[in-house]
Scaffold this motif. Sequence first.
Motif, PDB file in Angstrom:
ATOM      1  N   PHE A  25       4.240  -2.288   0.271  1.00 25.63           N
ATOM      2  CA  PHE A  25       4.466  -0.982   0.889  1.00 25.63           C
ATOM      3  C   PHE A  25       5.936  -0.585   0.747  1.00 25.63           C
ATOM      4  N   LEU A  46      -0.796   4.765  -2.425  1.00 26.62           N
ATOM      5  CA  LEU A  46      -1.112   4.553  -1.006  1.00 26.62           C
ATOM      6  C   LEU A  46      -2.582   4.200  -0.809  1.00 26.62           C
ATOM      7  N   TRP A  49      -2.999   0.651  -1.865  1.00 26.80           N
ATOM      8  CA  TRP A  49      -2.425  -0.250  -0.858  1.00 26.80           C
ATOM      9  C   TRP A  49      -3.352  -0.350   0.358  1.00 26.80           C
TER      10      TRP A  49
END
Length: 87
Positions: A25, A46, A49
């Motif tokens: 991150f 994102l 992740w």
Amino acid sequence: MNDFNITSRLNACHDNRFDELLSNFDGIMLSIIENEVPQYHFKAELIHWCYHVDIKLNKLRQDREEFKQLAVDNLLIKSNEVFGTEA
């Protein structure tokens, strides 16, 4: 995926010591700060992740459930031996 729940995922990573996901991150955030990244690329990173956080959390939950079941089964076996009720 409109709501990433980044804060809750970061907290879960911190609480469960998923250091590699926290580092990932950080890397995503640094790449945004240091480079001009198109929005779609940032959103894709994102989503990727978040997917990995969810996978790891689900695996952790499954492991905990399995451990609880093994503990209950073990307790039942021991109580059956103590009280002479084993089959």
